[in-house]
Structures are given as structure tokens and as C-alpha cells.
Design a protein around this motif. Structure first.
Motif, PDB file in Angstrom:
ATOM      1  N   ARG A 202      58.865 -42.036 -74.359  1.00  0.00           N
ATOM      2  CA  ARG A 202      59.880 -41.470 -73.465  1.00  0.00           C
ATOM      3  C   ARG A 202      60.834 -40.544 -74.210  1.00  0.00           C
ATOM      4  O   ARG A 202      61.317 -39.550 -73.643  1.00  0.00           O
ATOM      5  N   SER A 203      61.095 -40.837 -75.477  1.00  0.00           N
ATOM      6  CA  SER A 203      61.925 -39.929 -76.274  1.00  0.00           C
ATOM      7  C   SER A 203      61.237 -38.577 -76.423  1.00  0.00           C
ATOM      8  O   SER A 203      61.886 -37.522 -76.381  1.00  0.00           O
TER       9      SER A 203
ATOM     10  N   ASN B 163      65.903 -48.250 -84.022  1.00  0.00           N
ATOM     11  CA  ASN B 163      66.368 -47.603 -85.247  1.00  0.00           C
ATOM     12  C   ASN B 163      65.301 -46.674 -85.817  1.00  0.00           C
ATOM     13  O   ASN B 163      65.622 -45.610 -86.368  1.00  0.00           O
ATOM     14  N   VAL B 164      64.030 -47.059 -85.700  1.00  0.00           N
ATOM     15  CA  VAL B 164      62.938 -46.209 -86.192  1.00  0.00           C
ATOM     16  C   VAL B 164      62.866 -44.933 -85.362  1.00  0.00           C
ATOM     17  O   VAL B 164      62.698 -43.833 -85.898  1.00  0.00           O
ATOM     18  N   VAL B 165      63.010 -45.071 -84.053  1.00  0.00           N
ATOM     19  CA  VAL B 165      62.990 -43.899 -83.177  1.00  0.00           C
ATOM     20  C   VAL B 165      64.179 -42.988 -83.469  1.00  0.00           C
ATOM     21  O   VAL B 165      64.050 -41.765 -83.550  1.00  0.00           O
ATOM     22  N   ARG B 166      65.336 -43.581 -83.642  1.00  0.00           N
ATOM     23  CA  ARG B 166      66.534 -42.792 -83.931  1.00  0.00           C
ATOM     24  C   ARG B 166      66.374 -42.030 -85.250  1.00  0.00           C
ATOM     25  O   ARG B 166      66.747 -40.858 -85.355  1.00  0.00           O
ATOM     26  N   GLN B 167      65.814 -42.681 -86.251  1.00  0.00           N
ATOM     27  CA  GLN B 167      65.577 -42.006 -87.533  1.00  0.00           C
ATOM     28  C   GLN B 167      64.588 -40.855 -87.368  1.00  0.00           C
ATOM     29  O   GLN B 167      64.733 -39.798 -87.993  1.00  0.00           O
ATOM     30  N   GLY B 168      63.594 -41.056 -86.488  1.00  0.00           N
ATOM     31  CA  GLY B 168      62.640 -39.975 -86.222  1.00  0.00           C
ATOM     32  C   GLY B 168      63.298 -38.788 -85.560  1.00  0.00           C
ATOM     33  O   GLY B 168      62.992 -37.631 -85.881  1.00  0.00           O
ATOM     34  N   LEU B 169      64.214 -39.052 -84.656  1.00  0.00           N
ATOM     35  CA  LEU B 169      64.940 -37.965 -83.998  1.00  0.00           C
ATOM     36  C   LEU B 169      65.825 -37.218 -84.991  1.00  0.00           C
ATOM     37  O   LEU B 169      65.885 -35.984 -84.994  1.00  0.00           O
ATOM     38  N   GLU B 170      66.497 -37.972 -85.831  1.00  0.00           N
ATOM     39  CA  GLU B 170      67.337 -37.346 -86.856  1.00  0.00           C
ATOM     40  C   GLU B 170      66.496 -36.487 -87.795  1.00  0.00           C
ATOM     41  O   GLU B 170      66.935 -35.422 -88.234  1.00  0.00           O
TER      42      GLU B 170
ATOM     43  N   VAL C  70      67.677 -33.792 -84.264  1.00  0.00           N
ATOM     44  CA  VAL C  70      68.121 -34.062 -82.896  1.00  0.00           C
ATOM     45  C   VAL C  70      69.119 -35.215 -82.906  1.00  0.00           C
ATOM     46  O   VAL C  70      68.967 -36.188 -83.653  1.00  0.00           O
ATOM     47  N   ASP C  71      70.139 -35.114 -82.051  1.00  0.00           N
ATOM     48  CA  ASP C  71      71.139 -36.162 -81.912  1.00  0.00           C
ATOM     49  C   ASP C  71      70.493 -37.392 -81.270  1.00  0.00           C
ATOM     50  O   ASP C  71      70.104 -37.343 -80.094  1.00  0.00           O
ATOM     51  N   PRO C  72      70.368 -38.498 -81.993  1.00  0.00           N
ATOM     52  CA  PRO C  72      69.681 -39.670 -81.430  1.00  0.00           C
ATOM     53  C   PRO C  72      70.444 -40.334 -80.301  1.00  0.00           C
ATOM     54  O   PRO C  72      69.823 -40.931 -79.412  1.00  0.00           O
TER      55      PRO C  72
ATOM     56  N   SER D  85      69.586 -42.064 -74.977  1.00  0.00           N
ATOM     57  CA  SER D  85      70.191 -42.297 -73.673  1.00  0.00           C
ATOM     58  C   SER D  85      69.353 -41.657 -72.572  1.00  0.00           C
ATOM     59  O   SER D  85      69.082 -42.278 -71.536  1.00  0.00           O
ATOM     60  N   LYS D  86      68.919 -40.426 -72.790  1.00  0.00           N
ATOM     61  CA  LYS D  86      68.075 -39.749 -71.811  1.00  0.00           C
ATOM     62  C   LYS D  86      66.732 -40.462 -71.642  1.00  0.00           C
ATOM     63  O   LYS D  86      66.180 -40.523 -70.538  1.00  0.00           O
ATOM     64  N   ALA D  87      66.224 -41.005 -72.739  1.00  0.00           N
ATOM     65  CA  ALA D  87      64.923 -41.683 -72.697  1.00  0.00           C
ATOM     66  C   ALA D  87      64.944 -42.915 -71.816  1.00  0.00           C
ATOM     67  O   ALA D  87      63.892 -43.353 -71.327  1.00  0.00           O
ATOM     68  N   GLU D  88      66.129 -43.476 -71.611  1.00  0.00           N
ATOM     69  CA  GLU D  88      66.266 -44.662 -70.751  1.00  0.00           C
ATOM     70  C   GLU D  88      66.670 -44.290 -69.329  1.00  0.00           C
ATOM     71  O   GLU D  88      66.826 -45.172 -68.470  1.00  0.00           O
ATOM     72  N   GLY D  89      66.822 -42.996 -69.064  1.00  0.00           N
ATOM     73  CA  GLY D  89      67.282 -42.544 -67.754  1.00  0.00           C
ATOM     74  C   GLY D  89      66.166 -42.457 -66.733  1.00  0.00           C
ATOM     75  O   GLY D  89      64.967 -42.403 -67.063  1.00  0.00           O
TER      76      GLY D  89
END
Length: 206
Positions: A95-96, A129-136, A140-142, A147-151
Motif C-alpha cells: 500500500r505504501s 519501521n522497515v517500511v519507514r526506513q525504505g521510504l526514507e 520520502v517523508d515516512p 498515513s496515506k497507506a492506511e487511508g
């Protein structure tokens, strides 16, 4: 503008990982647009009669390992044959990627990071945390993206991708759809390139 290739995949698929760089290179060579369409494989399997890995006959599971070794060598990429976190839930990563695609962000680069996380680095892509690190890692602002991925909009698109995959005859990951013709498996990338070069009409079931 070149042809559009709908690229149906899940980050939990080793085959999508193995073909990711190769299909990106083919699209770039021929000026095609590779449209990332992360998909929930459970619905695809349900619709097409496929089985999740753990329910397949032992002979099929054994052959899978032989093929993974062959294609690891062929593609020249690192690959953990029995990753520490497999199977795992790919939903947040998928979803991200959808959220990134909607924002015209670096979705293919992010997917490359997620593929390596599970299939080379033994990380759990179900871990936020793994997904957030991938975005960074792709700039990209994780906070905004997770937040959008859960929308509702992204969740709705994830469901739509699944339905579109079923309608297109997708039976697994990865599947590349060009002019309505599905090319299932990263071992069909050469045939996909042939179709791009020839500019023929898409083949359909007889």
C-alpha cells in the motif's frame, strides 16, 4: 509516450524481486511506462485456483528452490532462499507503493528497497519501521506516506488492483500486462520485450 505495461506484483514474491531490475531495463529501453500495481495475491489465487506456497505439493516446493538458485545466478542478485521473515504480510509495503504511485513518487525505487529488505537482508517488511526506513531511503517523508497507506483511498486502490489483476487473467506475481496480454513470471520478460519490439496486437485466449 510509449506503451503502458501494468506491473502486478507483491513485495513478498521472490520472482518479482528477481525480475524487478530486468523489467525496468526493458521498459526504459523501449520508452514504455511501467505502471506499478501492487496486488494482494490471496485474492488472485482464490480467483485462479492457485495455492499459497505452504499448500503446494512437496515436489513443487522442492522444484521452486532449484529455480530460485538458477535465477539467482542468472540475474546476479543476492537472494536468501529461506529468509528469516517469510512468509510475512506485505500489505503495508504494497500500500505504501500504491501511495507513492498516486503521488508520482519513486515507487519502483521503493519497491526495489522492499524487495531487497525481505529477499536479501532478512528484514520483516510487515514491520512499520522497515517500511519507514525504505521510504526514507528513497527520499520520502515516512510520516506522510504511511498515513496515506492506511487511508481509504489507497486501500480502495489495493482492492481495485486485485480486481483488475483477476480481470486481466493474472495468476501470480509478477505479471506484466501489455495491450491486455498477460506475461506471467519474470522468466517471460524476454517475450514481453519481443512484443514491445514487434508492436503486435496482444494475444488473447483461444
Amino acid at each position: 509516450m510509449g506503451e503502458t505495461i501494468d506491473y502486478f506484483y507483491s513485495h513478498v514474491s521472490p520472482w518479482a524481486y528477481l525480475g524487478h531490475d530486468a523489467v525496468r531495463a526493458v521498459a526504459e529501453r523501449h520508452g514504455a511506462v511501467l505502471c506499478a500495481r501492487p496486488v494482494d495475491l490471496s485474492g488472485v489465487f482464490d480467483a485462479s485456483g492457485g495455492l499459497p506456497l505452504g499448500k503446494r505439493h512437496p515436489a513443487r516446493q522442492a522444484y521452486r528452490f532449484i529455480e530460485l538458485q538458477r535465477w539467482k545466478d542468472k540475474r546476479g542478485v543476492p537472494l536468501s532462499f529461506k529468509p528469516k521473515f517469510f512468509p510475512t504480510k506485505p500489505g503495508l509495503a504494497d500500500r505504501s507503493a500504491i501511495a507513492l504511485a498516486q503521488a508520482d513518487g519513486p515507487v519502483l525505487e521503493f519497491s526495489a528497497v522492499m524487495f531487497r529488505a525481505i529477499w536479501a537482508d532478512d528484514l520483516d517488511i510487515a514491520d512499520e519501521n522497515v517500511v519507514r526506513q525504505g521510504l526514507e531511503a528513497v527520499g520520502v517523508d515516512p510520516d506522510e506516506l504511511t498515513s496515506k497507506a492506511e487511508g481509504a483511498e489507497v486501500i480502495g486502490q489495493y482492492q481495485q488492483n486485485q480486481q483488475d489483476a483477476v480481470d486481466a487473467g493474472v495468476i501470480g506475481s509478477p505479471c506484466y500486462v501489455l495491450k491486455g496480454e498477460p506475461f506471467w513470471g519474470q522468466d517471460r520478460i524476454d517475450l514481453l520485450e519481443d512484443a514491445l519490439i514487434s508492436d503486435r496486437t496482444g494475444y488473447t485466449s483461444l
